[in-house]
Design a protein around this motif. Structure first.
Motif, short mmCIF file in Angstrom:
data_model
loop_
_atom_site.label_atom_id
_atom_site.label_comp_id
_atom_site.label_asym_id
_atom_site.label_seq_id
_atom_site.Cartn_x
_atom_site.Cartn_y
_atom_site.Cartn_z
N UNK A 86 21.21 22.96 -7.91
CA UNK A 86 20.03 23.17 -7.42
C UNK A 86 19.82 24.72 -6.93
N UNK A 144 17.02 26.90 -8.91
CA UNK A 144 15.80 27.05 -8.01
C UNK A 144 14.94 28.48 -8.20
N UNK A 178 5.65 28.24 -8.14
CA UNK A 178 5.59 26.75 -8.31
C UNK A 178 6.15 25.91 -7.13
N UNK A 211 3.58 23.34 -5.16
CA UNK A 211 3.24 22.17 -5.68
C UNK A 211 4.36 21.18 -5.90
N UNK A 258 7.08 16.04 -5.30
CA UNK A 258 8.40 15.41 -5.20
C UNK A 258 8.50 14.67 -4.11
N UNK A 317 5.26 20.84 -17.35
CA UNK A 317 6.10 20.95 -16.01
C UNK A 317 5.78 19.92 -15.20
N UNK A 318 4.57 19.20 -15.21
CA UNK A 318 4.05 18.18 -14.45
C UNK A 318 5.03 17.02 -14.94
N UNK A 354 8.63 17.24 -13.66
CA UNK A 354 8.53 16.95 -12.35
C UNK A 354 8.79 15.40 -12.17
N UNK A 355 7.74 14.94 -12.63
CA UNK A 355 7.52 13.38 -12.46
C UNK A 355 8.72 12.65 -13.16
N UNK A 356 9.31 12.99 -14.45
CA UNK A 356 10.50 12.39 -14.57
C UNK A 356 11.76 12.28 -13.94
N UNK A 362 11.78 13.09 -10.70
CA UNK A 362 11.70 12.13 -9.33
C UNK A 362 11.71 10.80 -9.66
N UNK A 409 12.62 21.58 -14.44
CA UNK A 409 11.91 21.04 -13.34
C UNK A 409 12.28 19.66 -13.09
N UNK A 466 17.45 16.60 -7.94
CA UNK A 466 18.28 16.94 -6.90
C UNK A 466 17.34 16.93 -5.58
#
Lengths: 110, 231
Positions: free
Chosen positions: B80, B84, B90, B93, B98, B178-179, B182-184, B186, B206, B212
Motif C-alpha cells: 500500500x 500509494x 486521484x 475520488x 472505495x 482507472x475506474x 478501482x471497481x475491480x 474494491x 489502482x 488493500x
C-alpha cells in the motif's frame, strides 16, 4: 531478507499484542498492516528494509489460504442448504459494488 | 496409517504439490475461469476423500501454511505504501469511491440474506466477501462467522469479478481504465486485480490499492455494522 522478515514479524507481533491487551475489535495482523504503513510513511523504517520479505509473501499469498479453501469441505452441507440466497447475495452485491465504485470514480475523476 | 497422515509434513507437502500441479495444468488449459487456488483446493479435497482423511488431520500440516497469512497481511501494508505514490491527485475520488462502494457491497449482502431469512451465521461469514482472503478470514474470526465459508465465497466472488467485471462496467458506460481498476479491486480483490493488470498497468495498480484500502475499510466497519444490524 532476514532483516525484512524480522521487521514484518515484529510488526505482526506488535499488532497482535495491541489486539490482545486492549481487546480491540480488529485483527492483530490488520493493526500490524496499518502500523507498518505508518512507520514507512513517517520514515521510521525504510522501504528497502522490508521489501524483500514483503514481495515474497505477496507473491505466494494465494498458497497461504489454500488450507482454508479446503476447509470448505467441512461445511458443504451448510452451503448446499443455503446455496440460493448465497448465490443471489454474492452476484447482486458484487455487481452493485462494481458499478457504484466505478461510477463514483469516473464521476469525481476529472 | 491413520497416524501417518497426522504428521505435519503430509498436509504441507500436499498443499504445495497441489499448487505446483495447478501451475502445470494452467499452462495446458488457460481459460479465464481457470483459477489456481480453486484447482488446488479441488485437488486436495479429492485426495483427502479418496484416502479417507479428515480435514482435521490434513490441517495439522495445513496450519503451517496458513500461518503465513498473518505476515502476508502486514506485507500488504508495505505494498500500500509503495504504490500509494502513484495515486497523487486521484486520492480524493479514489477514497470516496472505495469507501462508498465497499460499504454498499457489505450492506447489500446483508440485506439480501436478511430478506431471505437466512441464518445469522451466513451474514457473519459473508460480510467480508469482497475483501482479499487473508483479511476476510480475520474479519470473519472477529465477527464470529465461519472462516472456511468466507474463504470459499471470497474466491468465488473474485472469479465472478474477474470474468464479468470489465465487460459489465463497459456496457453501463464506465470505460475509464482507472475506474474499472478501482471497481475491480474494491469488489473482487486480488483475483479482480489480475484482470485489471490485463487492461493496463495503471489500472492494475489502482485495483491493488483499492483491494488493500477496502480491506482496511471493511475490517474497521464490518464488526460495527453487524452489531448494529443484528441487535
Amino acid at each position: 531478507m532476514i532483516k525484512s522478515l524480522l521487521l514484518i514479524f515484529l510488526f505482526l507481533l506488535i499488532g497482535e499484542s495491541l489486539q490482545y491487551f486492549f481487546q480491540l475489535p480488529i485483527a492483530g495482523n490488520i493493526i500490524g498492516m496499518g502500523l507498518i504503513f505508518l512507520a514507512l510513511y513517517l520514515k521510521i523504517i525504510q522501504l528497502k528494509d522490508v521489501k524483500p520479505a514483503s514481495d515474497f509473501l505477496i507473491k505466494y499469498l494465494v498458497v497461504f489460504f489454500i488450507p482454508y479453501g479446503v476447509g470448505l469441505m467441512v461445511y458443504a452441507d451448510v452451503l448446499s442448504q443455503h446455496w440460493i440466497p448465497i448465490s443471489v447475495a454474492v452476484i447482486f452485491s458484487t455487481l452493485l459494488c462494481l458499478y457504484l465504485t466505478g461510477l463514483l470514480f469516473q464521476t469525481f475523476h476529472k | 496409517m491413520e497416524v501417518f497422515f497426522e504428521q505435519p509434513i503430509f498436509g504441507v507437502t500436499l498443499t504445495i504439490l497441489a499448487y505446483y500441479l495447478s501451475g502445470l495444468l494452467k499452462r495446458r488449459f488457460d481459460y479465464i475461469l481457470f483459477n489456481r487456488i480453486l484447482v488446488s483446493v479441488v485437488i486436495i479435497i479429492i485426495v483427502l476423500l479418496v484416502l479417507n482423511i479428515d480435514f482435521k488431520q490434513y490441517n495439522i500440516g495445513g496450519k503451517y501454511i496458513s500461518f503465513f497469512l498473518g505476515p502476508s497481511v502486514v506485507a500488504l501494508g508495505v505494498f500500500l505504501y509503495e504504490k500509494l505514490q502513484e495515486l497523487k491527485q486521484d486520492l480524493k475520488p479514489f477514497i470516496i469511491s472505495v469507501i462508498l462502494g465497499g460499504l454498499t457491497g457489505m450492506l447489500s449482502v446483508l440485506g439480501i440474506l436478511y430478506l431471505w431469512n437466512s441464518p445469522e451465521i451466513l451474514a457473519k461469514s459473508l460480510i467480508a466477501k469482497s475483501v482479499t482472503t487473508p483479511i476476510a478470514i480475520e474479519i470473519t474470526k472477529i465477527t464470529e462467522g465461519l472462516p472456511e465459508i468466507t474463504a470459499g465465497i471470497v474466491i468465488i466472488t473474485g472469479i465472478l469479478g474477474n470474468a464479468i467485471g470489465a465487460p459489465f462496467l463497459r456496457k453501463l458506460g464506465i470505460t475509464s481504465p482507472l475506474a474499472i481498476g478501482t471497481a475491480l479491486g474494491t469488489s473482487a480483490h486480488g483475483i479482480g486485480t489480475a484482470r485489471a493488470f490485463e487492461i493496463s498497468t495503471s489500472s492494475g495498480v489502482y485495483s491493488g490499492l483499492a483491494m488493500c484500502f477496502n480491506g482496511l475499510v471493511t475490517a474497521l466497519l464490518a464488526p460495527y455494522i453487524l452489531q448494529w444490524l443484528l441487535t
